[in-house]
Design an enzyme around this catalytic site. Structure first.
Site, PDB file in Angstrom:
ATOM      1  N   ASP A 128       0.831  -1.109   0.019  1.00 51.78           N
ATOM      2  CA  ASP A 128      -0.042   0.031   0.115  1.00 51.78           C
ATOM      3  C   ASP A 128       0.974   1.259  -0.027  1.00 51.78           C
ATOM      4  OD1 ASP A 128      -2.547   1.258  -0.018  1.00 51.78           O
ATOM      5  OD2 ASP A 128      -2.602   1.344   2.092  1.00 51.78           O
ATOM      6  N   HIS A 135      -4.635  13.766   0.591  1.00 50.63           N
ATOM      7  CA  HIS A 135      -4.564  12.956   1.614  1.00 50.63           C
ATOM      8  C   HIS A 135      -3.528  13.068   2.744  1.00 50.63           C
ATOM      9  CE1 HIS A 135      -5.938   9.489   4.242  1.00 50.63           C
ATOM     10  NE2 HIS A 135      -4.449   8.732   4.079  1.00 50.63           N
ATOM     11  N   GLU A 200     -11.100   3.741   2.865  1.00 52.98           N
ATOM     12  CA  GLU A 200     -10.063   4.719   2.176  1.00 52.98           C
ATOM     13  C   GLU A 200     -10.310   4.500   0.648  1.00 52.98           C
ATOM     14  OE1 GLU A 200      -6.147   4.087   3.588  1.00 52.98           O
ATOM     15  OE2 GLU A 200      -6.478   5.667   5.410  1.00 52.98           O
ATOM     16  N   GLU A 202      -9.116   4.115  -2.859  1.00 51.44           N
ATOM     17  CA  GLU A 202      -7.667   3.997  -3.411  1.00 51.44           C
ATOM     18  C   GLU A 202      -7.833   3.473  -5.071  1.00 51.44           C
ATOM     19  OE1 GLU A 202      -4.602   2.216  -1.269  1.00 51.44           O
ATOM     20  OE2 GLU A 202      -5.381   3.020   0.827  1.00 51.44           O
ATOM     21  N   ASP A 234      -9.344   0.433   1.227  1.00 56.20           N
ATOM     22  CA  ASP A 234      -8.413  -0.079   2.375  1.00 56.20           C
ATOM     23  C   ASP A 234      -9.170   0.312   3.865  1.00 56.20           C
ATOM     24  OD1 ASP A 234      -5.958  -0.514   3.730  1.00 56.20           O
ATOM     25  OD2 ASP A 234      -5.309   1.594   3.658  1.00 56.20           O
ATOM     26  N   ARG A 238      -9.523   3.223  12.800  1.00 53.91           N
ATOM     27  CA  ARG A 238      -8.591   4.284  13.186  1.00 53.91           C
ATOM     28  C   ARG A 238      -8.347   4.474  14.647  1.00 53.91           C
ATOM     29  NH1 ARG A 238      -6.967   5.714   8.476  1.00 53.91           N
ATOM     30  NH2 ARG A 238      -8.635   6.324   7.120  1.00 53.91           N
ATOM     31  N   GLN A 241      -5.548   1.919  14.971  1.00 54.13           N
ATOM     32  CA  GLN A 241      -4.409   2.080  14.296  1.00 54.13           C
ATOM     33  C   GLN A 241      -3.797   3.412  15.084  1.00 54.13           C
ATOM     34  OE1 GLN A 241      -5.532   4.194  10.572  1.00 54.13           O
ATOM     35  NE2 GLN A 241      -3.220   4.660   9.886  1.00 54.13           N
ATOM     36  N   LYS A 254      -5.588  -2.256   9.608  1.00 55.95           N
ATOM     37  CA  LYS A 254      -5.640  -2.618   8.106  1.00 55.95           C
ATOM     38  C   LYS A 254      -5.997  -3.964   7.482  1.00 55.95           C
ATOM     39  CE  LYS A 254      -4.541   1.826   7.232  1.00 55.95           C
ATOM     40  NZ  LYS A 254      -5.145   2.786   6.201  1.00 55.95           N
ATOM     41  N   THR A 258      -9.373  -5.900   2.924  1.00 58.10           N
ATOM     42  CA  THR A 258      -9.255  -4.962   1.842  1.00 58.10           C
ATOM     43  C   THR A 258      -9.848  -5.254   0.703  1.00 58.10           C
ATOM     44  OG1 THR A 258      -6.811  -4.737   2.640  1.00 58.10           O
ATOM     45  CG2 THR A 258      -7.532  -3.934   0.465  1.00 58.10           C
ATOM     46  N   GLU A 375     -10.723  12.372   7.364  1.00 62.98           N
ATOM     47  CA  GLU A 375     -10.757  13.679   6.899  1.00 62.98           C
ATOM     48  C   GLU A 375     -11.987  14.323   6.833  1.00 62.98           C
ATOM     49  OE1 GLU A 375      -8.517  11.286   3.718  1.00 62.98           O
ATOM     50  OE2 GLU A 375      -7.850  13.317   2.940  1.00 62.98           O
TER      51      GLU A 375
END
Lengths: 428, 428
Positions: A128, A135, A200, A202, A234, A238, A241, A254, A258, A375
């Protein structure tokens, strides 16, 4: 002499199809009624069964089809560009209006709605990246308002190793992970279901030909090593993490799943949709020589519009339209895919056909363009309101996230990627 | 009724062998004179060819041998503990003094020196942990003298995803990687061969039975999911690492090669060599419930002596003995292997048979016990002197690193792991 490229297909649903017109022809692996997985090509609302149509191919194109045997495209990816282009050219003939293949429609075509899609390849390693500069800045601002980008960002295509065993095709449910988190203001962690589950947005990149360990792939040769593209979600926990990631990076936050869209959109189909990079402004450093290829950088990154939609259980009950969370673009990639390939292998790291790269989250700089809830809600501080009357800081059980992509350019047929879907289910 | 365990083998080199006496019986994959790789068992200076001896096995033990077909032990690992124990018991009979198998020696035994060793399994995913607490403290002190351990360390078995494609068996040459580094005092990176090449002394763990995605492995069940152990050298490019690793962890600084010793030492062979953990002092927090298993923690971690030797090209020319860089022990693991398995899967991450874990560098607290040159030379500040008159801050081309391990306990035969060797060759 090159024939003019046909534009209309006898598969009538392909003409004007949002994702899979004749100009796209992505490859994938499907099964029908519990059959063994086999290779196919998306065309409109249908799938062409490559093996049922095997006798329509010869030469390089036949070699390409034969390499898709066994329900995995790895051997096909390994063949590189030549056979892939030959296959595309023959598919354009076979699926164009007027082709005799139409007589065999019942034998070679399935309705996509009747089929189940699988991962297109056995994934040996998954990497990744973090090439979405907006971002990186948005997330950096949450932690370092004055200095959001780290000093290495504009020199190094930052990436890290991800978990290959939990990559799944679109539609696979997303089990809410459990783990350790540190509650605000506490010094000791607690254990339980993730409370800050995020998506996420991607771009996924499928690797074509590999390299031997100890060799590097020169940036000018990178195109031979890129088989195609997909959408990638992804999924990120949080709270897990934040507590686990120092000093070695994200791990269990993570690796629970996926998701990828199942169709491999080829570099050939995307060729018209490259555009010189606006993300590298005047004054930024030149790439180091091993990342510099004037042809690659003149062609630029992809101009692919990316979209994320949310549908909650309540919204589905009330028949409300999906809520658009993100509208972004692959132009926010600071590094091209060729630069990612050259960087990954510059130390002699062996890439193998069927390896998968994620681009990193592709946010834009403006509200409405952010590629994650982290975000959008500023880490949960600014909940979003939905037409159902619900609010969301992070994802709740029953929430479905849908990724879509679309390439448009004057004078070319638009193509898409299909969808990458996943619905959150409660922790066990 | 349990038979007393035999202690002497008709393979006379096994009796008193430093690594492979009758009590060890590690499994591996070998070839001879370019033959297809096949499974074997190390016994003294020899290798028992399991398939040549297939008709000596029945029941569970035969099932185990049959699962080693094809030159990869993945299917055997997946069988779990029962068949592995049955195989061990039958091997003890077959290789003990007085066994009729001796008559077939020429047919079933090869001299190890005539054989080439391969990776024992196809590795789907590789995870590198960081459970060597003394290493974490030694490295932490270089950056944060007052606060070397991060707050999560005594709660979370820290780990990160590594690169599976570049794991190689002992003896594979180590090509010096190239990459970006930031010279001291500069603000712009340069590109070139790594100048701070290092080794890391680790225990490798082979995963046995896998779990389905979404399921977790309870710590009490972890033993079923651990197939065996090896030595692992996590070669590291310190200058590349320092520049690239923020914010997502080590990447190209570790992915150029990882070396493992080729023999899989089973949990059964290591069972006598467990010892309650001295690394978790009074006052440390209790593990969270999912990491707590009184039986596992009472049995404790392994007591395995670990050694690293250096031989430079000049030392070999002068016939000088290898220089011992490290003498350490697996007792410096803060978490047991069962805790690592339970943690890795607690979020639903799927483990698969043949996955590999690294323990992280296993340093002790004292000089002489440090498991990397980064710690020994304090990042290059204190070079070591060799009998050849050379000095080393980091590894030079031609340097060979040799890892060894040895388990000893009063009343038990000592066993070892064999070697994990690698010689540095110049960058391309």
């Amino acid at each position: 002499m090159t024939q003019p490229m046909p534009t209309r297909s006898w598969v009538t649903s392909a003409n004007g199809h949002r994702d899979f017109p004749l100009q796209n022809l992505p490859l994938g692996v499907f099964s029908i009624n519990g059959s063994a997985p086999r290779s196919g090509v998306a065309i409109g609302d249908a799938i062409l069964d490559l093996h049922a149509a095997l006798d329509e191919f010869d030469g390089e194109a036949r070699r390409a089809v034969e390499a898709t045997v066994g329900g995995q495209l790895n051997a096909f990816f390994e063949l590189g560009r030549g056979p892939r282009v030959a296959l595309r050219e023959r598919l354009l003939e076979l699926l164009a209006e007027g082709s005799k293949l139409q007589r065999r429609e019942a034998q070679v075509l399935h309705l996509a709605a009747d089929c189940q899609m699988h991962l297109p390849a056995k994934i040996s390693d998954y990497t990744d990246f973090y090439v979405g500069i907006e971002h990186a800045q948005n997330v950096g601002k949450l932690f370092r308002p004055d200095n959001p980008l780290l000093p290495n960002y504009k020199y190094v295509p930052i990436g890290y190793h991800g978990r290959a065993s939990t990559i799944r095709p679109s539609g696979t449910e997303v089990r809410r992970p459990k783990g350790q988190t540190l509650p605000a203001g506490q010094t000791e962690p607690t254990f339980g279901p993730c409370a800050r589950l995020d998506y996420e947005l991607e771009l996924g990149i499928w690797i074509g030909q590999g390299n031997a360990m100890g060799d590097s792939i020169a940036i000018g040769d990178a195109a031979e090593h890129i088989a195609g593209f997909c959408l990638l979600n992804d999924w990120s926990a949080r709270d897990i993490q934040a507590w686990e990631y120092q000093p070695l990076g994200p791990f269990l936050s993570k690796s629970f799943i996926t998701s990828v869209s199942p169709w491999v959109v080829t570099a050939e189909a995307l060729e018209p949709f490259r555009k010189a990079q606006p993300a590298r402004p005047q004054g930024d450093p030149q790439p180091l020589p091993y990342l510099l290829d004037t042809r690659d950088q003149a062609a630029g990154g992809f101009d692919i519009e990316l979209e994320v939609l949310l549908s909650t259980a309540a919204m589905r009950e009330q028949n409300l339209a999906e809520h658009r969370l993100t509208l972004s673009n692959t132009q926010h990639m600071y590094w091209t895919v060729a630069q990612m390939v050259a960087h990954h292998s510059v130390n002699g790291c062996q890439l193998q056909a069927g390896d998968l790269f994620g681009s990193g989250t592709l946010s834009g700089p403006q509200p409405g363009q952010f590629g994650s809830l982290l975000e959008i809600t500023e880490g949960g501080k600014k909940p979003i309101e939905l037409a159902s009357g619900e609010v969301r800081k992070f994802l709740e059980d029953g929430d479905e996230i849908i990724l879509r992509a679309r390439c448009s350019r004057e004078g070319f047929a638009s193509i898409g990627f299909g969808e990458c879907r996943g619905t959150v289910v409660a922790a066990r």
